[in-house]
Enzyme design. Sequence first.
Site, short mmCIF file in Angstrom:
data_model
loop_
_atom_site.label_atom_id
_atom_site.label_comp_id
_atom_site.label_asym_id
_atom_site.label_seq_id
_atom_site.Cartn_x
_atom_site.Cartn_y
_atom_site.Cartn_z
N CYS A 2 0.87 -1.17 0.00
CA CYS A 2 0.00 0.00 0.00
C CYS A 2 0.90 1.22 0.00
O CYS A 2 1.61 1.47 0.98
CB CYS A 2 -0.91 0.02 1.23
SG CYS A 2 -1.93 1.51 1.33
N GLU A 102 -4.06 1.53 -6.20
CA GLU A 102 -3.11 0.57 -6.75
C GLU A 102 -3.09 0.76 -8.27
O GLU A 102 -4.02 1.32 -8.85
CB GLU A 102 -3.48 -0.87 -6.40
CG GLU A 102 -3.33 -1.23 -4.93
CD GLU A 102 -1.89 -1.24 -4.43
OE1 GLU A 102 -0.96 -1.06 -5.26
OE2 GLU A 102 -1.70 -1.43 -3.23
#
Length: 232
Positions: A2, A102
């Site tokens: 992340c 992402e």
Amino acid sequence: MCGRYSLSKSKLELEERFQAEMLGDFQPRYNIAPTQLVPVITSDSPKGFSFFYWGITPDFAKNKPVSQKFINAKAETVHQKASFKNSFKTRRCLVPADGFFEWKRVGKKTKIPYRFTIGDGEPFSFAGIWEEYENEKGETKHTFLILTTEPNSIVQEIHDRMPVILKKSDEKKWLDKYSKDEELLSMLGTYTAEKMQSYTVSQQVNQVSNDNPSLIKKTSPMDQFGNYTLFG
């Protein structure tokens, strides 16, 4: 991994959701990146927001600058790794967010940014751990990292890891210093795909210096690349 997330809610909305006080001002953030100073709620101060830097210098590596950092740790091994296990036992935190990003690789050079949210864009928390250390100037700094786990079916299409999203009912137990390791580890599973959604966003999110509401708006493939076939 992340490496980017958003927190687009107001100070009042965050205080109400997390039942914690935020001293001073807070402006919504749309493109939070490592090394930045952002709000967290710690096990030492669960009734208030603290502002820590994203990126931990391990407690065994003293006097290193923030640039030499970790930003994530695997939930499966955080209680075992020498660099993280002490923080896992005594220095846990909630990392408030309302989405994360992402990138999906398409071809050799193209990456398409996606944003992942819960429900109707409601705020939630990542499981985090934090650290305190002295930099080379002798100044005390506070930093944190985000735990990651196996992806659910939505995230799996884009990336092989995802941040640990805590259930709201587990947040107090995550901050409780008396919670047992077994109980804590049981909270670190994969968040259910049925409660999540994803959509493509603007390539502007690629630049850390960009931080505005347009970054979290849905953007069609045609708007980004002029070619729908990239998503075929």
